[in-house]
Design an enzyme around this catalytic site. Structure first.
Site, PDB file in Angstrom:
ATOM      1  N   HIS A 105       0.810  -1.235   0.000  1.00  9.64           N
ATOM      2  CA  HIS A 105       0.000   0.000   0.000  1.00  9.64           C
ATOM      3  C   HIS A 105       0.835   1.273   0.000  1.00  9.64           C
ATOM      4  O   HIS A 105       0.292   2.360  -0.176  1.00  9.64           O
ATOM      5  CB  HIS A 105      -0.934   0.040   1.218  1.00  9.64           C
ATOM      6  CG  HIS A 105      -2.023  -0.977   1.156  1.00  9.64           C
ATOM      7  ND1 HIS A 105      -2.880  -1.072   0.079  1.00  9.64           N
ATOM      8  CD2 HIS A 105      -2.395  -1.957   2.022  1.00  9.64           C
ATOM      9  CE1 HIS A 105      -3.734  -2.065   0.295  1.00  9.64           C
ATOM     10  NE2 HIS A 105      -3.459  -2.622   1.451  1.00  9.64           N
ATOM     11  N   ASP A 143      -3.061 -10.313  -2.892  1.00  6.74           N
ATOM     12  CA  ASP A 143      -3.685  -9.834  -1.654  1.00  6.74           C
ATOM     13  C   ASP A 143      -5.113  -9.382  -1.979  1.00  6.74           C
ATOM     14  O   ASP A 143      -5.401  -8.958  -3.095  1.00  6.74           O
ATOM     15  CB  ASP A 143      -2.871  -8.672  -1.079  1.00  6.74           C
ATOM     16  CG  ASP A 143      -3.330  -8.279   0.312  1.00  6.74           C
ATOM     17  OD1 ASP A 143      -2.807  -8.837   1.280  1.00  6.74           O
ATOM     18  OD2 ASP A 143      -4.243  -7.418   0.425  1.00  6.74           O
ATOM     19  N   HIS A 145      -6.613  -6.787  -1.080  1.00  9.19           N
ATOM     20  CA  HIS A 145      -6.712  -5.330  -1.270  1.00  9.19           C
ATOM     21  C   HIS A 145      -5.873  -4.929  -2.480  1.00  9.19           C
ATOM     22  O   HIS A 145      -4.854  -5.565  -2.764  1.00  9.19           O
ATOM     23  CB  HIS A 145      -6.168  -4.584  -0.039  1.00  9.19           C
ATOM     24  CG  HIS A 145      -6.900  -4.892   1.231  1.00  9.19           C
ATOM     25  ND1 HIS A 145      -6.523  -5.915   2.074  1.00  9.19           N
ATOM     26  CD2 HIS A 145      -7.992  -4.309   1.791  1.00  9.19           C
ATOM     27  CE1 HIS A 145      -7.351  -5.938   3.115  1.00  9.19           C
ATOM     28  NE2 HIS A 145      -8.247  -4.991   2.973  1.00  9.19           N
ATOM     29  N   ASP A 222      -5.513 -12.513   2.745  1.00  4.62           N
ATOM     30  CA  ASP A 222      -6.738 -12.033   3.386  1.00  4.62           C
ATOM     31  C   ASP A 222      -7.969 -12.226   2.503  1.00  4.62           C
ATOM     32  O   ASP A 222      -9.057 -11.754   2.834  1.00  4.62           O
ATOM     33  CB  ASP A 222      -6.588 -10.572   3.842  1.00  4.62           C
ATOM     34  CG  ASP A 222      -5.967  -9.671   2.800  1.00  4.62           C
ATOM     35  OD1 ASP A 222      -5.892 -10.084   1.624  1.00  4.62           O
ATOM     36  OD2 ASP A 222      -5.544  -8.548   3.154  1.00  4.62           O
TER      37      ASP A 222
HETATM   38 ZN    ZN Z   1      -4.788  -7.030   2.212  1.00  2.74          ZN
END
Ligand code: ZN
Length: 278
Positions: A105, A143, A145, A222
């Site tokens: 991120h 991931d 996200h 996740d």
């Molecule tokens: Zn994540």
């Protein structure tokens, strides 16, 4: 496949969701399964500055950069450089870096592409390893996200391609569509393994693999049922993902991102590696 790991990465942030317990449980499971572990050394500042802005790196070093997701822990610069060093080592041995903090991120100057936080990330580990390798690379971000930091760093690059399959809508609120070399595949919550695997296959078909030498995997977990970005995957879904990555027949390494349920994390990493090595 060897796993890069240092117990030092378990020393901070006990209260946080991105805490040491998840990695500790995964480490113990993988140790039990007989994997061999290697200790990383910290990334050199020269390599970090190939990705991040000098002022940003100084801010981390001084412990003055903090947001609601991403605390200015004591000695965080040391933990972050060790995690980045883990990614570099994984890239050299074609291994799996089981280190924290995660990285995808965080962009050049911190929070990326308009996100409000750095989402538990300090240095973009996989970006640092890819820039140091300096080879035509496909970064595959599995991931749950969107890796907004990684996209920001490589957007428009001629020899690094980025694929992200992630849940939408969700933090960081980016990656709704593809741009240039960054291919984004937003999927609805709990969509399940079949849709996921079809999407992964479609994504690979959109890349001219003859141009790629290395596959770098931002390995987040996740997406597993019950975790914070669930796409309805199970631990053994990662075996199929590993098999599909192996079919690309490229030099490959893996870097841990998210995955917050320790028991599931260890099993999923094992499944991913077993599928890849089959
Ligand atoms: Zn994540």
């Amino acid at each position: 496949m060897k796993i890069v790991f240092s117990e030092k990465c378990l020393e901070y942030g006990l209260w946080h969701i991105e805490g040491p317990i998840r990695v500790k449980i995964a480490y113990e499971f993988l140790k039990e399964r007989g994997y061999e572990f290697l200790e990383p050394t910290p990334a050199e500042e020269e390599d970090i500055l190939k990705v991040h802005d000098y002022e940003y790196v100084e801010g981390i070093k001084k412990g003055i950069l903090e947001d609601e997701d991403t605390p200015a822990y004591e000695n965080i610069y040391e933990y972050a450089t060790l995690s980045a060093g883990g990614a570099i080592m994984a890239s050299k041995i074609n291994g799996f870096s089981l280190m924290r903090p995660p990285g995808h991120h965080v962009g050049i100057r911190g929070a990326a592409l308009g996100a409000h936080t750095r989402g538990f990330c300090y240095l973009n580990n996989i970006a640092i390893a890819v820039k140091k390798l300096n080879k035509p690379t496909l970064i595959l971000d599995i991931d749950g996200h969107h890796g907004n930091g990684t996209q920001e760093i490589f957007l428009g690059s001629k020899d690094v391609f980025y694929i992200s399959i992630h849940r939408h809508p969700l933090y960081p609120g980016t990656g709704y569509h593809s741009e240039f070399n960054c291919l984004n595949f937003p999927l609805p919550a709990e969509c399940g393994e079949e849709i996921y695997m079809k999407t992964l296959s479609k994504a690979f078909n959109m890349i001219d693999m003859s141009k790629i030498e290395v596959v770098a995997v931002s390995a987040g977990f996740d997406t597993i049922v019950g975790d914070i970005a669930s796409l309805g995957l199970r631990e053994d879904s990662f075996k199929k993902i590993g098999e599909m990555i192996a079919k690309l027949e490229k030099t490959t390494f893996f870097v841990l991102e998210g995955g917050y349920i320790g028991e599931k994390l260890g099993k999923a990493i094992d499944a991913l590696i077993q599928g890849f090595e089959k």
